[in-house]
Design an enzyme around this catalytic site. Structure first.
Site, PDB file in Angstrom:
ATOM      1  CG  HIS B 254      -1.818   1.148   1.362  1.00  0.00           C
ATOM      2  ND1 HIS B 254      -3.123   1.128   0.938  1.00  0.00           N
ATOM      3  CD2 HIS B 254      -1.626   2.402   1.845  1.00  0.00           C
ATOM      4  CE1 HIS B 254      -3.687   2.315   1.157  1.00  0.00           C
ATOM      5  NE2 HIS B 254      -2.791   3.096   1.707  1.00  0.00           N
ATOM      6  CD  GLU B 255       1.605   3.536   3.610  1.00  0.00           C
ATOM      7  OE1 GLU B 255       1.737   4.595   2.959  1.00  0.00           O
ATOM      8  OE2 GLU B 255       0.592   3.280   4.290  1.00  0.00           O
ATOM      9  CD  GLU B 284      -6.075   5.452   0.312  1.00  0.00           C
ATOM     10  OE1 GLU B 284      -5.128   6.243   0.558  1.00  0.00           O
ATOM     11  OE2 GLU B 284      -6.332   4.457   1.029  1.00  0.00           O
TER      12      GLU B 284
END
Lengths: 489, 489
Positions: B254-255, B284
């Site tokens: 995700h990061e 996002e």
């Protein structure tokens, strides 16, 4: 709000921003990914611009004019702010910018020249740096001695003449001690492999034992160990060579000395001009007394020997006495940063003489290498074999740090004085050190030196702590006694 | 120098200083010793003061007036600078200061109230934050919708009305899918112990595989994983739970999605307003498509299963199909940040409705807990058992982040659209993912989304990349298909 209050509120923000700039420097040496270097240069430039604007803000002149200090502390704050403002405004902005620009590229050019062993690649840049530093010194000195003006940045109040006179008194005794020691057989160096995790664990224990507060700091690895920050965020670094654990342990203890100085300053001075060490020399006195007079004392190394046996197993040293001699091994070498206590100040003194001559214009960069090598041969009895072992070994001149080198020896001299006073105050110090207990010694230093921060002028800090004005005699007596005993002179 | 050049030179320094402020935030969450917290607060305050002064500098108005943009890129730079200047100058300085002061203490009060499960301890502060945010929104909206004005900070151009309409269309389908899935037996959770060093090693491999450039970033541990920085210094963090390796691996991926967005921006935009992501929603979309549509796809998890067997040995899962079902396990839960793909947006939607009502004044903080718990029971079919599992779970409101939550679901919606376009562009994507090869997918995202940075408005970025305007349908269709197949619906 009085003018003094306004001034201090403004200054507090400046000090906070200066802490941020310092922490960026720490990040650069410990954490920054290498691909970020150019961007970081631009970020640092922007930050320096902010700081320079604040340090030359014209409101400072008005506040300084109107402020009415109510006590000694306020007087000292104003003295330091005025000093910084005068310095920042005396140097024309275009000269300051040129210096920043040239020294930032000079460091890279120096590093490449050193790696390639090509002194000629660095000399034109060095000449440029020197010319700018001469201009800066002229702007600061306003008719006075150029080198004094530069030295004042690092050791306020010190003069080149008095420093030179002291160094001239020290040099013959150091040369004599050096020759006597080298006449005797040297102990064999340590021979073994000391794993990185265990070195770092012992380093952390040593740091805590010497009073380093890990809730207000941290220990990381860096190529060249340093301490960074003030107040409640003072970080240290060390390095690991798996065949030479003393490199790691004594780098740590040295940086702990610097860090404990900052951490030990009166919390009332946080983020004010008083909340930093008094000078580079006083700073170095703390790192050196931690590292040498305490950390390399026979009493403490006796404790350290048993610790290392516990941690690393047998490493071929049979007694604490042999271990102490290895820790304090004296040997000729080209490199200042690797020098033992006997040689170290001789390295500093030759740099001091050479850089004074460069700034005065008595020595040209074209003649610098020959001057270096001649002096080295005279003081150390060895011919320099290549530039990286000689004139190209230190980063300082490429950064424009002229007038900085002598503070290393001033720090050793101050440490010698403090050590004499400390021994008088703590008659059973050796018993404590032999148990690995440094608490009383570091407590005495915190109480008598560290807590004052920038309240007093450097020599006054030492004079008040010791009860006598600093001289070279205690350091030289200590060296004669210690190495006389270790080498049976 | 034209007015445009002057403006951009000034702006470049501001961007560089903003990077420094961001890196201080990174340091605070990863490296800072805990005793430094108060000092750091003061440092950050000084830095914010510098940035605020630059963002409201009156010269900006003159430069913006006089600047003559020569191309689309210059137009876009001016648009973003004008936007920032307008925002900064519309909010009165004393209101901005009050907000900064209240939100900085509110975070601590929230954390203590959450730990003590005492919602009453937080509500008075929350009421204060909301009152100030309402004033800020009024200053920004100038007669328009208050919530729109706040949301615009995070998702320029988005409106509450259109977002609410979309969420209303999404909610019934998500509730229906959720009910259908929960009717089926869930796979047993993972059962084993996965050591930290091996988790971190695999995390680093996953990061590199998803295109993270370790020469321009680094991976560290943090309590709440995040990505930080722009340009050539974009750092990520992850966390390790030794019984739940997916926490670490999917936090990392995700990061990496966030970080690759920043790292993928056209280098010409470095340290300019265009050199950041287009919005929180677009950001996002990158983290989510990396994490979910790519990282949790059956093709990729099949590869991951074999990797985990190699790295951790047998951990009691017998087939890639079973492994994929465990990775994509759907289960009701109180906590948004731990929610699966089916539940996640339902968490966001209730926060969006509640915070809109709070800002509009239709909901008072005294009634907030009841409103939260009623809505949670309606959407999730479970009664909230304690405040930390309910209204006190998220930090956002204490920080004044009203209008931020909907960007999470907008990001998922954008990711759904991009995923549809990506599948059309790369027909053999599953073959690649089954080999653990994400190169073509991340390359497509870099080329079509990431490299543009802030050049276009958020919806325009997605529209240009996909060839159609963003709607919720691709995301909902993807969820129905994926979880329908996994759960045999």
């Amino acid at each position: 709000m009085t003018a003094y209050d306004d001034l201090m509120a403004f200054q507090r923000e400046t000090e906070a921003l200066a802490q941020i700039a310092g922490r960026l420097g720490w990040d650069q040496e410990t954490m920054m990914p290498r691909g970020a270097a150019d961007q970081r240069g631009e970020e640092m430039g922007a930050m320096e611009g902010v700081l320079h604007a604040r340090r030359t803000d014209p409101r400072l002149a008005d506040w300084l004019e109107a402020a009415e200090p109510e006590d000694d502390e306020a007087h000292a704050q104003l003295r330091l702010i005025r000093r910084s403002f005068d310095r920042a405004t005396k140097v024309p902005a275009d000269l300051a910018q040129a210096l920043a620009r040239v020294t930032s590229t000079a460091q890279g050019i120096w590093a490449e020249a050193r790696a390639a062993e090509k002194i000629g690649d660095f000399l034109p840049t060095l000449a440029e740096v020197i010319a700018l530093k001469q201009q800066e010194a002229a702007a600061l000195a306003q008719g006075g001695d150029l080198y004094d003006a530069l030295m004042d940045d690092y050791e306020p109040g010190a003069t080149a003449a008095s420093t030179a006179a002291m160094f001239d008194r020290m040099r013959p005794r150091l040369v004599r001690l050096r020759a006597a020691v080298l006449d005797k057989p040297a102990p064999a160096p340590l021979n073994g492999h000391f794993g990185e995790p265990a070195q770092l664990r012992f380093s952390r224990d040593l740091a805590a034992r010497f009073g380093y507060d890990f809730t207000r700091g941290r220990l990381d690895l860096a190529v060249h160990p340093f301490s960074s920050g003030s107040g409640n965020d003072v970080r240290i670094t060390t390095r690991v060579v798996e065949t030479d654990p003393f490199n790691c342990f004594y780098s740590t203890i040295h940086e702990v000395g610097h860090a404990c100085y900052e951490l030990g300053i009166d919390p009332d001075y946080l983020l004010t001009p008083l909340g930093n060490g008094a000078s580079m020399g006083v700073h170095e006195s703390q790192s050196r007394i931690y590292e040498n007079q305490l950390g390399r004392s026979p009493a403490f190394t006796g404790w350290m020997f048993r610790q290392m046996l516990d941690r690393f197993g047998d490493f071929g040293v049979s007694s604490p006495e042999e271990f102490t001699r290895i820790v304090n091994r004296v040997q000729p070498g080209f490199i200042r940063t690797e020098a033992d206590e006997v040689h170290y100040n001789l390295h500093v003194m030759m740099r001091f003489d050479l850089e004074r001559a460069l700034i005065r214009g008595d020595l040209q960069v074209a003649d610098l290498e020959a001057a270096w090598n001649d002096r080295f041969a005279a003081d150390f009895g060895v011919a320099v074999d290549r530039p990286a072992h000689g004139v190209l070994q230190d980063v300082h001149w490429s950064c424009g740090l002229f007038g900085y080198f002598p503070t290393y020896t001033l720090g050793n001299v101050y440490a010698g004085c403090l050590h004499q006073a400390l021994r008088a105050a703590l008659p059973d110090l050796d018993d404590q050190l032999a148990r690995g207990d440094v608490t009383a010694a570091t407590g005495w230093l915190r109480e008598n030196v560290q807590r004052h921060g920038g309240l007093m002028a450097p020599r006054d800090v030492i004079t008040q702590a010791c009860g006598f004005a600093p001289t070279e005699a205690p350091l030289l007596d200590y060296l004669d006694a210690k190495f006389g005993a270790l080498y049976g002179l």
